[in-house]
Design a protein around this motif. Structure first.
Motif, PDB file in Angstrom:
ATOM      1  N   ALA A  44       0.828  -1.206   0.000  1.00 25.83           N
ATOM      2  CA  ALA A  44       0.000   0.000   0.000  1.00 25.83           C
ATOM      3  C   ALA A  44       0.864   1.258   0.000  1.00 25.83           C
ATOM      4  O   ALA A  44       0.526   2.250  -0.659  1.00 25.83           O
ATOM      5  CB  ALA A  44      -0.927  -0.008   1.215  1.00 25.83           C
ATOM      6  N   GLY A  65      -4.969   4.303   3.168  1.00 28.93           N
ATOM      7  CA  GLY A  65      -5.992   3.488   3.804  1.00 28.93           C
ATOM      8  C   GLY A  65      -6.872   2.760   2.806  1.00 28.93           C
ATOM      9  O   GLY A  65      -7.198   1.581   2.991  1.00 28.93           O
ATOM     10  N   PHE A 118      -4.822  -0.031   1.106  1.00 30.08           N
ATOM     11  CA  PHE A 118      -4.610  -1.113   2.064  1.00 30.08           C
ATOM     12  C   PHE A 118      -5.854  -1.978   2.204  1.00 30.08           C
ATOM     13  O   PHE A 118      -5.774  -3.208   2.230  1.00 30.08           O
ATOM     14  CB  PHE A 118      -4.222  -0.518   3.419  1.00 30.08           C
ATOM     15  N   PHE A 119      -7.009  -1.349   2.258  1.00 28.27           N
ATOM     16  CA  PHE A 119      -8.266  -2.081   2.411  1.00 28.27           C
ATOM     17  C   PHE A 119      -8.530  -2.969   1.194  1.00 28.27           C
ATOM     18  O   PHE A 119      -8.854  -4.152   1.327  1.00 28.27           O
ATOM     19  CB  PHE A 119      -9.421  -1.110   2.602  1.00 28.27           C
ATOM     20  N   VAL A 164      -8.809  -4.786   9.877  1.00 30.03           N
ATOM     21  CA  VAL A 164      -8.382  -4.175   8.617  1.00 30.03           C
ATOM     22  C   VAL A 164      -9.219  -2.940   8.296  1.00 30.03           C
ATOM     23  O   VAL A 164      -8.688  -1.896   7.889  1.00 30.03           O
ATOM     24  CB  VAL A 164      -8.461  -5.196   7.468  1.00 30.03           C
ATOM     25  N   SER A 179      -7.713   0.753   8.185  1.00 29.31           N
ATOM     26  CA  SER A 179      -7.843   1.526   6.940  1.00 29.31           C
ATOM     27  C   SER A 179      -8.415   2.911   7.219  1.00 29.31           C
ATOM     28  O   SER A 179      -7.939   3.918   6.672  1.00 29.31           O
ATOM     29  CB  SER A 179      -8.742   0.774   5.953  1.00 29.31           C
ATOM     30  N   THR A 217      -5.693   5.052   9.231  1.00 32.50           N
ATOM     31  CA  THR A 217      -4.589   5.524   8.406  1.00 32.50           C
ATOM     32  C   THR A 217      -5.044   6.484   7.320  1.00 32.50           C
ATOM     33  O   THR A 217      -4.275   7.332   6.875  1.00 32.50           O
ATOM     34  CB  THR A 217      -3.844   4.332   7.780  1.00 32.50           C
ATOM     35  N   ALA A 218      -6.296   6.361   6.908  1.00 32.29           N
ATOM     36  CA  ALA A 218      -6.816   7.289   5.897  1.00 32.29           C
ATOM     37  C   ALA A 218      -6.898   8.706   6.431  1.00 32.29           C
ATOM     38  O   ALA A 218      -6.660   9.679   5.700  1.00 32.29           O
ATOM     39  CB  ALA A 218      -8.190   6.819   5.417  1.00 32.29           C
TER      40      ALA A 218
END
Length: 225
Positions: free
Chosen positions: A69, A81, A84-85, A111, A115, A118-119
């Motif tokens: 990611a 994010g 990654f998701f 997860v 996500s 981190t987003a």
């Protein structure tokens, strides 16, 4: 049979039914309760998000799906994010087929929460200055603590974490060493996205992360799951 015995029998049947339906969600002396799992997963995700924020603020990355990611994020500017998701979605088939429903549910929750965190972390968590050497070690250590919390609650941060936990349960391979091998492969692709110096610091962070897990994540030392 007395009323008390009938009541105990009903309770036992209900417990068995729930255990069959939800797998490791059932609570016993050596098993975490759903409430404990929820708190453990949230704490693990939070520590992991902080570690990712530290690495991201320095332009570093890590291994596994988070590393992938990071590479996509640096090359395209897409939200970390979200990438990654999406990258984790294919691994749920392995999780539910090999690790059970409860593990998959907790991992999907972890997860999704990671996500989201981190987003939005660039808007709520910023670092004015972090020494690169300290940042690489501290970021790796925070990721290690976060993943350890997730593993001990029969969850993971998705992707390679699912594969590592499965291999440890199935063959006894250390989850940290499995991730280390995969992470080094992922970090090789980082040369297309960041400078060689950033890759070197990222490798250091990945070493700290996985050595921490290799030392601390052992099923023979921790019975509750």
């Amino acid at each position: 049979m007395s009323a008390a015995e009938l009541s105990e029998d009903r309770i036992e049947r209900e417990t068995t039914r729930r255990a069959h339906r939800f797998g490791s969600w059932a609570s016993t002396a050596t098993r975490h309760s759903p409430w404990e799992d929820a708190l453990g997963v949230i704490a693990g995700v939070t520590l992991t998000a902080v570690g990712i924020s530290i690495l991201g603020s320095l332009g570093f990355l890590t291994g596994g799906m988070a590393g992938l990611a990071f590479v996509v994020h640096y090359l395209t500017g897409w939200n970390f994010g979200l990438v990654f998701f999406i990258a984790n979605l294919p691994f749920y088939a392995l999780a539910i087929g090999r690790m059970g429903r409860a593990f998959t549910i907790k991992t999907a929750f972890a997860v999704a929460l990671l996500s989201v965190m981190t987003a939005f972390s660039p808007d709520v968590l910023r670092f004015a200055y972090v020494d690169p050497l300290l940042g690489a070690c501290l970021g790796g250590l925070m990721l290690g603590f976060g993943l350890l919390a997730l593993f001990r609650h029969r969850s993971s941060a998705g992707g390679i974490g699912i594969l590592a936990v499965y291999l440890q349960d199935r063959f006894g391979w250390r989850a940290g060493l499995t991730q280390l091998c995969v992470d080094l492969v992922v970090l090789v692709t980082a040369f297309a996205a960041v400078s060689p110096a950033a890759v070197a610091y990222s490798v250091l962070g990945a070493l700290v992360l996985n050595l921490f897990l290799a030392i601390n994540h052992r099923t023979d030392r921790y019975l509750a799951v």
